[in-house]
Write a protein that holds these residues in place. Structure first.
Motif, PDB file in Angstrom:
ATOM      1  N   LYS A   1      -3.139   7.642 -14.630  1.00  0.00           N
ATOM      2  CA  LYS A   1      -3.652   6.611 -13.716  1.00  0.00           C
ATOM      3  C   LYS A   1      -2.751   5.379 -13.727  1.00  0.00           C
ATOM      4  N   LEU A   2      -2.617   4.741 -12.530  1.00  0.00           N
ATOM      5  CA  LEU A   2      -1.854   3.494 -12.419  1.00  0.00           C
ATOM      6  C   LEU A   2      -2.706   2.302 -12.858  1.00  0.00           C
TER       7      LEU A   2
ATOM      8  N   THR B   1      -3.365 -10.419   0.859  1.00  0.00           N
ATOM      9  CA  THR B   1      -4.419 -10.516   1.888  1.00  0.00           C
ATOM     10  C   THR B   1      -4.879 -11.956   2.054  1.00  0.00           C
ATOM     11  N   VAL B   2      -5.146 -12.646   0.958  1.00  0.00           N
ATOM     12  CA  VAL B   2      -5.589 -14.045   1.018  1.00  0.00           C
ATOM     13  C   VAL B   2      -4.493 -14.919   1.641  1.00  0.00           C
TER      14      VAL B   2
ATOM     15  N   TYR C   1      -1.959  -3.555  -9.143  1.00  0.00           N
ATOM     16  CA  TYR C   1      -1.777  -3.240  -7.715  1.00  0.00           C
ATOM     17  C   TYR C   1      -2.830  -3.940  -6.855  1.00  0.00           C
ATOM     18  N   LEU C   2      -4.097  -3.933  -7.290  1.00  0.00           N
ATOM     19  CA  LEU C   2      -5.187  -4.549  -6.526  1.00  0.00           C
ATOM     20  C   LEU C   2      -5.028  -6.065  -6.488  1.00  0.00           C
TER      21      LEU C   2
ATOM     22  N   ILE D   1       0.842  -1.203   0.000  1.00  0.00           N
ATOM     23  CA  ILE D   1       0.000   0.000   0.000  1.00  0.00           C
ATOM     24  C   ILE D   1       0.874   1.249   0.000  1.00  0.00           C
ATOM     25  N   LEU D   2       2.000   1.226   0.782  1.00  0.00           N
ATOM     26  CA  LEU D   2       2.932   2.353   0.801  1.00  0.00           C
ATOM     27  C   LEU D   2       3.510   2.595  -0.602  1.00  0.00           C
ATOM     28  N   ASN D   3       3.926   1.532  -1.262  1.00  0.00           N
ATOM     29  CA  ASN D   3       4.480   1.649  -2.607  1.00  0.00           C
ATOM     30  C   ASN D   3       3.435   2.180  -3.586  1.00  0.00           C
ATOM     31  N   TRP D   4       2.215   1.663  -3.438  1.00  0.00           N
ATOM     32  CA  TRP D   4       1.105   2.095  -4.287  1.00  0.00           C
ATOM     33  C   TRP D   4       0.856   3.589  -4.103  1.00  0.00           C
TER      34      TRP D   4
END
Length: 846
Positions: A347-348, A361-362, A353-354, A324-327
């Motif tokens: 836009k990225l 997360t999984v 990223y997601l 998230i920090l890198n994002w």
């Protein structure tokens, strides 16, 4: 008592007591006699109010003192057991000690009457416990004395002393109801009540019953003795023989009596439940405890795998924040570039990223679930294995361990400590498994204190339940409640102190956390020019996550405290063990086929630092020989049996059929000898399981053996017959019936060596004669060792062994010993009276 009928169990077809009517007035002695299971003890229970009437009434006027059939003493000094809350009066106390024949016994105790008797009075013999209970009753100076067969477990001389000096003299002005099988004393009774199957067969004086023509007369001829002049001069205030009728209504003790009891509680000689202090470790919980705890749950490879999974789960969690920090940094860089050029913000690739974030997360979720389930499996499995290991260790512990540790202390480990390991510890461990374990010394020591102060609560509760009828009879409920409250208060103080320390520690952590977060927030504002958006967000995010840190520290303290339970359980898994149950050398399957026993220079003591109870014992018992073992109470008779069974390891040598008992396993030794113990052991379960726990016999064999010991009719009257459940300690059977169950069990075992330790003490003489006849029939070819205070029980033995103070004083044929007027055995027989002595001498001659 007027037309009294009562049931212990309403489901039974026949009442326990039926249609009883009698009156006893001050100065009278009522002797209650009858066969085993006749309802004698139930009659005393009715007078105590423990057996509620279904018909009729009981009237009791005055204070009651009660001596139970199985004597109850609590874990205190001999003196506190006798005083039982009364003030110490030296002259009166010494008189009670003398009339209860305790003077000589107290001289042998290490600290005299200040000796702590231990849980259940384990350091005293059965006869000594009876006399301590009787002394307690006499010292109370009550109005009514209920004595449930106190003369059966002492030798003939002491029995005569107690009856003449105590019952007939000291209690001559009191109401006394004496249940007894010592029928030679019935001549001195004011009234005699003969019970059979709960009904009153006859009531009257000794002379009236002899004239009545019932079987009583023939039974008395067997046991009676010629009246001897009492060694104490007759007093005009001795009991007078009267015959009277009754009317009776139950009355509770007055408020004044309760006030008196409360006032006596203020004295320094109050009831004191003295227990040896429980061993308590000090300092931090060692690494060995943690190692043993985890090692009991799984193999090292599984534990290492759990550590790796935990690390991987934490790495996955941290990678989420890093991603998230890198994002955020990438998006911030694009925004700045677009702002400088005045172009539209680029836009990225959100899918990239997601997708990575979702994958992390999984992964974090799966690893977290795996970690939790694996940790739960290890910790619960550890608790179960340590419980089983502790149980096995306790079963293998020597008898000395149970002498020194009351039941409540052992129960505390199996209840409180195992409960914490099952419930609280696994969840707390999981919550801080990734947090560095802090050491908080004060709370840990307080936790140890809290755990150990709960043991006296359990011990006192168990002891009080065992002696509940005695406590109620003496109206001592208030005193024992106060004693329980003091134990509970001590435990509550330690518990409250532990809670206070934990809460104070939490408050200090919260203050530190507040200061830390404030510094981080203001620091972020000051360094806003040098930090980018992602870095500030990450700092604030971790600062908020620090909120979990005080909670984890608190959990680590709780886990450290709960590990005290593990420490205590592990302590009991490492108890000193008895010798191995089985060794490589196994005796032949038919061993012992002769039953020869030989002892050489045997010394025996129950503990390494205890006194010798058998001293330099050398003797031999021939195959198939019947040996009677006699001696004064505490002479070492039961210790002789303990040495044979290796309840503690004896010094010297013991051979059975030329095999040294120390060279074989305890199971091989003990299962080859049958014993009918002084305290009959009956298990919770059906009568069938009690007789045949290993299910080796048919129903026909079980019924036959019940018929042989005269229990068949009693068992057939039960609702489920042989499948009737016996309650804890077999309390729905009389003591005599429990002894008959043990005899039946021994007959079924058919071992070559049979040991009888006062097994007929609580049965009537006719049943005793039947039991001895059955033993002679069933064990005719076996070696039989019989400990008995009734000399008529062992007078027909092949040889008599006389013990005194742990030494073998005499060992020869009964008739040979009786020819020596200086022998101890001759003196014991003469104490029974001329007629009885002549009868026994004639029996020995045959």
């Amino acid at each position: 008592m007027q037309d009294f009928t009562a049931f212990w169990d309403k489901e039974l077809r026949t009442p326990t007591l039926q249609g009883l009517s009698f009156t006893v007035r001050p100065g009278e002695l009522l002797a209650v006699v009858g066969p085993v299971g006749a309802g004698k003890s139930s009659l005393l229970s009715a007078v105590l109010g423990e057996l509620p009437p279904s018909q009729g009434q009981v009237s009791v006027h005055g204070r009651i003192a009660y001596v139970s059939q199985q004597p109850w003493v609590f874990s205190g000094t001999v003196r506190s057991n006798i005083l039982f809350g009364k003030k110490y009066e030296k002259e009166r106390y010494e008189k009670v000690i003398k009339v209860c024949a305790l003077e000589e016994d107290l001289q042998f105790l290490e600290n005299g009457d200040l000796t702590v008797v231990g849980d259940r009075g384990i350091t005293l013999s059965e006869g000594q416990k009876v006399r301590v209970s009787l002394a307690r009753a006499v010292y109370q100076d009550a109005d009514i004395y209920l004595l449930d067969d106190p003369l059966s477990t002492v030798d003939a001389g002491v029995s005569r002393h107690l009856f003449k000096q105590c019952i007939c003299q000291v209690l001559h002005e009191k109401i006394t109801i004496l249940v007894t099988h010592q029928w030679q004393y019935l001549k001195d009774a004011s009234q005699i009540l003969l019970l059979e199957k709960g009904e009153m067969v006859h009531k009257g004086t000794y002379a009236e019953l002899l004239k009545s023509g019932v079987d009583f007369a023939s039974l008395l001829k067997k046991e009676n003795e010629e009246t001897e002049p009492s060694p104490v001069p007759e007093s005009p205030t001795m009991r007078t023989q009267t015959s009277s009728k009754s009317s009776v209504q139950s009355e509770q003790s007055s408020t004044a009596l309760l006030k008196d009891a409360a006032a006596e509680d203020q004295d320094t000689e109050n009831i004191q439940d003295t227990l040896s202090e429980e061993r308590r470790l000090e300092g931090k919980v060692g690494f060995k405890t943690y190692k043993n705890y985890f090692r009991a749950g799984a193999h090292w490879s599984v534990i290492i795998f759990l550590i790796l999974v935990s690390i991987a789960a934490q790495v996955a969690y941290i990678l989420q924040d890093w991603w998230i920090l890198n994002w955020a940094n990438e998006q911030d860089t694009l925004n700045i570039m677009a702002l400088g050029k005045g172009n539209k913000t680029e836009k990225l690739d959100l899918n990239w990223y997601l997708g990575i974030f979702s994958g992390l997360t999984v992964t974090s979720l799966l690893l977290g679930v795996t970690r939790s389930l694996l940790a739960l499996y290890i910790l619960v499995n550890s608790s179960q294995n340590l419980h089983n290991k502790m149980l096995k260790s306790i079963l293998r512990a020597p008898v000395l361990f149970f002498d020194r540790n009351p039941a409540g202390r052992i129960l505390n480990r199996f209840s409180k400590d195992i409960g914490q390991m099952d419930d609280s510890l696994p969840s707390s461990f999981q919550k801080f498994i990734q947090t560095f374990l802090q050491v908080i010394e004060t709370s840990r020591d307080v936790k140890r204190l809290e755990s150990s102060t709960q043991s006296p609560v359990f011990s006192h509760l168990v002891s009080s339940l065992q002696g509940l009828w005695t406590i109620r009879a003496y109206k001592a409920e208030q005193r024992f409640q106060e004693l329980f409250d003091s134990h509970q208060d001590l435990h509550s103080e330690a518990w409250f102190l532990l809670l206070s320390i934990t809460r104070w520690f939490t408050l200090r952590l919260d203050i530190i956390y507040f200061i830390f977060v404030s510094l981080v927030d203001f620091g972020s504002l000051l360094l806003a020019q040098t930090l980018n958006v992602g870095q500030v967000g990450l700092i604030l995010s971790y600062a908020l996550n620090i909120l979990v840190f005080p909670w984890c520290i608190r959990l680590s303290v709780e886990v450290e405290n709960m590990m005290i339970s593990v420490e205590r359980v592990i302590e009991y898994t490492e108890l000193e063990q008895e010798a191995p149950w089985e060794l490589k050398f196994r005796p032949p399957p038919d061993w012992p086929n002769n039953g020869m026993i030989a002892l050489s220079n045997v010394n025996f003591k129950y503990s390494s630092d205890g006194p010798l109870v058998l001293k330099d014992l050398t003797t031999d018992i021939k195959p198939g020989e019947k040996v009677g073992i006699v001696g004064r109470t505490g002479a070492g008779k039961s210790s002789f049996i303990a040495a044979l069974f290796r309840l503690s390891e004896p010094e010297g040598r013991v051979w059975i059929d030329k095999i040294l008992t120390t060279e074989i396993g305890l199971h091989d030794l003990r299962k080859k000898m049958s014993i009918i113990p002084q305290d009959p052991i009956v298990f919770t379960g059906t009568m069938r399981i009690n007789l045949d726990p290993f299910k080796k016999h048919t129903d026909e064999e079980l019924w036959n053996v019940l018929e042989e010991v005269q229990l068949k009719e009693i068992i057939e009257e039960l609702p489920d017959k042989m499948d009737t459940e016996l309650v804890e300690s077999g309390s729905n059977l009389s003591v005599g019936q429990k002894q008959l169950v043990c005899l039946a069990r021994a007959i079924l075992r058919k071992n070559q060596i049979l040991i009888i330790d006062e097994a007929t003490a609580h049965v009537d003489p006719s049943t005793d004669e039947l039991i001895q006849r059955k033993i002679r029939e069933k064990f005719a070819q076996c070696t039989v060792l019989t400990i008995a205070h009734r000399l008529s029980t062992i007078i027909d033995s092949d040889r008599i062994m006389v013990l005194d103070s742990g030494r073998l004083e005499e060992y020869d044929e009964p008739y040979v010993l009786l020819q020596n007027r200086d022998s101890l055995f001759y003196k014991m027989v003469q104490q029974l009276g001329k007629a009885k002595a002549a009868t026994l001498t004639e029996t020995a001659k045959q």
